[in-house]
Design an enzyme around this catalytic site. Structure first.
Site, PDB file in Angstrom:
ATOM      1  N   GLU A  21       0.817  -1.212   0.000  1.00  0.00           N
ATOM      2  CA  GLU A  21       0.000   0.000   0.000  1.00  0.00           C
ATOM      3  C   GLU A  21       0.855   1.268   0.000  1.00  0.00           C
ATOM      4  O   GLU A  21       1.890   1.325   0.652  1.00  0.00           O
ATOM      5  CB  GLU A  21      -0.910   0.016   1.231  1.00  0.00           C
ATOM      6  N   CYS A  71       3.560   8.746   0.637  1.00  0.00           N
ATOM      7  CA  CYS A  71       4.013   7.913   1.747  1.00  0.00           C
ATOM      8  C   CYS A  71       4.220   6.496   1.213  1.00  0.00           C
ATOM      9  O   CYS A  71       3.266   5.839   0.812  1.00  0.00           O
ATOM     10  CB  CYS A  71       2.955   7.942   2.857  1.00  0.00           C
ATOM     11  N   CYS A  88       5.707  -5.991   8.571  1.00  0.00           N
ATOM     12  CA  CYS A  88       6.785  -5.328   9.319  1.00  0.00           C
ATOM     13  C   CYS A  88       7.186  -6.224  10.486  1.00  0.00           C
ATOM     14  O   CYS A  88       6.326  -6.827  11.122  1.00  0.00           O
ATOM     15  CB  CYS A  88       6.285  -3.975   9.850  1.00  0.00           C
ATOM     16  N   CYS A 142       4.988  -3.199  16.694  1.00  0.00           N
ATOM     17  CA  CYS A 142       4.539  -2.150  17.613  1.00  0.00           C
ATOM     18  C   CYS A 142       3.052  -2.374  17.928  1.00  0.00           C
ATOM     19  O   CYS A 142       2.266  -2.690  17.030  1.00  0.00           O
ATOM     20  CB  CYS A 142       4.732  -0.767  16.990  1.00  0.00           C
ATOM     21  N   CYS A 165       0.153  -0.489  15.867  1.00  0.00           N
ATOM     22  CA  CYS A 165       0.216  -0.389  14.406  1.00  0.00           C
ATOM     23  C   CYS A 165      -0.370  -1.622  13.728  1.00  0.00           C
ATOM     24  O   CYS A 165       0.006  -2.752  14.042  1.00  0.00           O
ATOM     25  CB  CYS A 165       1.677  -0.194  13.998  1.00  0.00           C
ATOM     26  N   CYS A 223      -1.803   6.852   9.193  1.00  0.00           N
ATOM     27  CA  CYS A 223      -0.645   6.222   9.838  1.00  0.00           C
ATOM     28  C   CYS A 223      -1.067   5.001  10.639  1.00  0.00           C
ATOM     29  O   CYS A 223      -1.997   5.070  11.430  1.00  0.00           O
ATOM     30  CB  CYS A 223       0.031   7.181  10.811  1.00  0.00           C
TER      31      CYS A 223
HETATM   32  N1  SAH Z   1       8.781   1.743  10.835  1.00  0.00           N
HETATM   33  C1  SAH Z   1       8.894   3.140  10.685  1.00  0.00           C
HETATM   34  C2  SAH Z   1       8.007   3.744   9.617  1.00  0.00           C
HETATM   35  C3  SAH Z   1       6.541   3.325   9.565  1.00  0.00           C
HETATM   36  S1  SAH Z   1       5.417   3.985  10.671  1.00  0.00           S
HETATM   37  C4  SAH Z   1       8.692   3.813  12.028  1.00  0.00           C
HETATM   38  O1  SAH Z   1       8.422   3.128  12.998  1.00  0.00           O
HETATM   39  O2  SAH Z   1       8.838   5.015  12.116  1.00  0.00           O
HETATM   40  C5  SAH Z   1       5.122   5.636  10.290  1.00  0.00           C
HETATM   41  C6  SAH Z   1       4.575   6.417  11.494  1.00  0.00           C
HETATM   42  O3  SAH Z   1       3.220   6.076  11.798  1.00  0.00           O
HETATM   43  C7  SAH Z   1       5.376   6.113  12.738  1.00  0.00           C
HETATM   44  O4  SAH Z   1       5.643   7.247  13.490  1.00  0.00           O
HETATM   45  C8  SAH Z   1       4.437   5.175  13.460  1.00  0.00           C
HETATM   46  O5  SAH Z   1       4.773   5.056  14.768  1.00  0.00           O
HETATM   47  C9  SAH Z   1       3.098   5.836  13.185  1.00  0.00           C
HETATM   48  N2  SAH Z   1       1.957   4.986  13.515  1.00  0.00           N
HETATM   49  C10 SAH Z   1       1.894   3.647  13.541  1.00  0.00           C
HETATM   50  N3  SAH Z   1       0.677   3.230  13.933  1.00  0.00           N
HETATM   51  C11 SAH Z   1      -0.051   4.342  14.165  1.00  0.00           C
HETATM   52  C12 SAH Z   1      -1.391   4.564  14.571  1.00  0.00           C
HETATM   53  N4  SAH Z   1      -2.239   3.566  14.825  1.00  0.00           N
HETATM   54  N5  SAH Z   1      -1.817   5.840  14.702  1.00  0.00           N
HETATM   55  C13 SAH Z   1      -0.983   6.871  14.426  1.00  0.00           C
HETATM   56  N6  SAH Z   1       0.280   6.720  14.035  1.00  0.00           N
HETATM   57  C14 SAH Z   1       0.757   5.467  13.904  1.00  0.00           C
END
Ligand code: SAH
Length: 332
Positions: A81, A95, A102, A106, A109, A324
């Protein structure tokens, strides 16, 4: 799109020809070799046969059409995506994803929950940009900036991400200045070091999301290996080397990391550093509750009052699961 055969097809061709071919793909965004009239017919037919420019994608658009999301199906039938965000004044940010799934897992996410299927190749990263560059070209617009904030951890797919970035910033390619390209990482320390040695002025963003190790560990497994102190040391070294401002991303989850004391702790942590904080409201993925608007404002005010530069991220594409942390590549 099938560019893996490109080098083979171009063996024996002059540098001039190679540049023409590259320019057609990465700069003029052609989708049909027959339209590249400056190439000899014979070469065009070889390219048609072995280097298809077709992209298999489905487009989703938010109601306000400020966000477009493409689900691109790759050769092995995996899907990836990509999200285009249209800002006022005709600026467009793309983006991109660098992995299918991944490995970082986290808790907040949607991508992390999937686990890692595989890393993307350079071509598979670039095809995401080509798809939207073609679409924008029809509107006489272009991609102005690129963020590696889609699926995956860019610093764990370093070589392919950097090769893609070189095409993105090349004048023979997309011609997007490195200053308009950002890499976001959950905090891979040796990757941060590597980036500081690149000769491109890229932007670095760090997903922090916790003001102390305990909170951060409860959200991000990476924090179990790397303490915040070590992360800050890596950031300091990066800033010293590059003199570039680092962005800390901090998503606000109700009752977990958004308390006043967290804002204070965060302020102390990054005071006097060449950094700023980008606050993100947690986009629902099922597990937590987003912070209230009131608490977000309070959190922001505490940072501001402590002299920390802070911005709030606009939420693009919530209605098409394009915001995000919502990317999960479900083929619909
Ligand atoms: N792996 C990288 C890039 C991908 S995430 C990283 O961790 O930075 C891109 C951004 O979206 C990151 O700041 C991540 O923490 C945020 N993100 C992930 N899940 C989210 C959510 N449910 N709501 C808002 N931001 C989120």
């Amino acid at each position: 799109m099938e560019l893996t055969n490109l080098d083979k097809i171009l063996v024996g061709e002059s540098k001039f020809r190679k540049t023409q071919v590259e320019k057609a793909i990465y700069h003029d965004f052609t989708h049909d070799w027959d339209k590249v009239k400056e190439l000899p017919k014979e070469l065009r037919s070889k390219l048609n046969k072995h280097c298809s420019l077709d992209i298999n994608a489905t487009l989703f658009s938010s109601k306000d059409n400020l966000t477009n999301k493409a689900l691109i199906v790759l050769k092995d039938n995996n899907a990836v995506e990509t999200v285009l965000m249209r800002h006022s004044g005709g600026r467009n940010t793309l983006c991109v994803s660098c992995m299918i799934g991944c490995p970082m897992n986290c808790a907040f996410c949607a991508t992390g929950v999937l686990g890692l299927t595989r890393e993307l190749t350079t071509d598979e990263i670039i095809v995401q940009a080509i798809y939207f560059a073609r679409l924008l070209k029809k509107e006489k617009q272009r991609i102005n900036s690129v963020v590696f904030m889609g699926m995956g951890e860019p610093l764990l797919n370093y070589e392919n991400v950097m090769a893609a970035i070189r095409l993105l910033q090349s004048p023979n390619g997309f011609n997007i200045g490195a200053r308009h390209i950002s890499i976001s990482t959950c905090g891979i320390l040796d990757g941060i070091k590597k980036i500081s040695n690149e000769d491109l002025p890229l932007n670095l963003a760090i997903s922090l999301h916790g003001s102390n190790d305990e909170v951060r560990r409860s959200l991000m497994p990476i924090a179990k290996g790397y303490t915040i102190a070590k992360l800050m040391q890596a950031v300091d070294e990066y800033i010293k080397k590059t003199n570039r401002k680092v962005m800390f991303e901090y998503l606000l989850i109700s009752g977990v990391n958004d308390k006043n004391e967290h804002a204070l702790e965060l302020s102390k942590l990054i005071k006097n550093k060449l950094t700023f904080v980008n606050l993100i409201r947690y986009n629902p993925t099922g597990k937590f509750t987003p912070s209230s608007t009131k608490q977000m404002k309070k959190f922001k005010d505490i940072l501001k009052n402590n002299g920390i530069p802070v911005t709030t991220r606009y939420r693009f594409g919530l209605d098409i699961n394009g915001a995000c942390g919502q990317l999960a590549s479900i083929k619909k």
